[in-house]
Enzyme design. Sequence first.
Site, PDB file in Angstrom:
ATOM      1  N   ASP A  81     -58.236   8.041  -5.358  1.00 30.32           N
ATOM      2  CA  ASP A  81     -59.236   9.086  -5.526  1.00 30.32           C
ATOM      3  C   ASP A  81     -58.997   9.810  -6.855  1.00 30.32           C
ATOM      4  O   ASP A  81     -57.854  10.081  -7.232  1.00 30.32           O
ATOM      5  CB  ASP A  81     -59.122  10.061  -4.349  1.00 30.32           C
ATOM      6  CG  ASP A  81     -60.209  11.115  -4.339  1.00 30.32           C
ATOM      7  OD1 ASP A  81     -61.331  10.822  -4.792  1.00 30.32           O
ATOM      8  OD2 ASP A  81     -59.932  12.237  -3.858  1.00 30.32           O
ATOM      9  N   HIS A  82     -60.069  10.131  -7.556  1.00 32.87           N
ATOM     10  CA  HIS A  82     -60.011  10.887  -8.817  1.00 32.87           C
ATOM     11  C   HIS A  82     -58.987  10.307  -9.787  1.00 32.87           C
ATOM     12  O   HIS A  82     -58.094  11.007 -10.272  1.00 32.87           O
ATOM     13  CB  HIS A  82     -59.718  12.362  -8.542  1.00 32.87           C
ATOM     14  CG  HIS A  82     -60.898  13.105  -7.996  1.00 32.87           C
ATOM     15  ND1 HIS A  82     -61.984  13.478  -8.766  1.00 32.87           N
ATOM     16  CD2 HIS A  82     -61.176  13.522  -6.739  1.00 32.87           C
ATOM     17  CE1 HIS A  82     -62.877  14.100  -8.008  1.00 32.87           C
ATOM     18  NE2 HIS A  82     -62.411  14.131  -6.779  1.00 32.87           N
TER      19      HIS A  82
END
Length: 290
Positions: A81-82
């Site tokens: 994620d991210h």
Amino acid sequence: MLVGLKEVLVQARANKQAIAAFNVPNLEMVRAAIQAAEEANKPVILQHAEGHGSLIPLEEIGPIMRQYAERSRVPVVVHLDHGKSFEALMQAIKLGFTSVMIDASDLPFDENVARTKEIVRIAHSLGVSVEAELGHVFTSSLGGGEGRAPDDDQIGDTEIYTNPKQAKAFVEATDVDCLAVAFGTVHGIYLKEPRLDLTRVREIYQEVNIPLVMHGGSGVAAADYQTAIENGIAKINYYTYANKAAANALKEHVTYEAQDGFFEEYVAIAMKALKMDYTQAIQVFSNSSV
């Protein structure tokens, strides 16, 4: 069983459902997420944000996430994620993650496209799905651990929301598998009721025709979740409110019940609260009864 992101999101859209994506920066969260998904008999996404490296390094939690995914009785995606840095994205792929998010949303449009295209080219050649972001999902002043904090005058500013026509150009240029969009959600705890532009979600989906992703998915009303899913959301990132549920359960136990206790008792209490919160999220996102 370990699966790719694209396949579960395509199926979710066909069923007008969304897949819960839980950030799991410790073993207890991994175990609680898998247990909740197995009992609900629903797929789930285990994810680790690059920004959570201060909680546990990717090289430590990544193999644990993958091992639990492989042993699970339900489909499980292991997702970065991210991902801001090229190094973290490549590390996740090397660790066997089946999906990565390239987050260049803070860069100008052309730079976001260029960086995303590079990651898509590499990841797709290895059978790994790619999520990207267009627009800005801010972080509230009460935490969330991702994104960036908004100025007061930026909250509700539709100029930072994802533009449907620009989203179409972005998807056509990059060939991403799913797109995180900004429509009023916030990472962290809402200080006031969120104002979501759910019509914008439908307009974006009509332009791009790929699964959309809701970041800042904690704390949204059930009816708004359902409308967002109907309009194109197929993946919902969920972290802050589960984290708080575990913390509140521990606080209540220590304040009102515990005299003397052992660490393993506290772990069990936290896991029970996590599992209950994860289960409720999975049920809401999959349109099941709560």
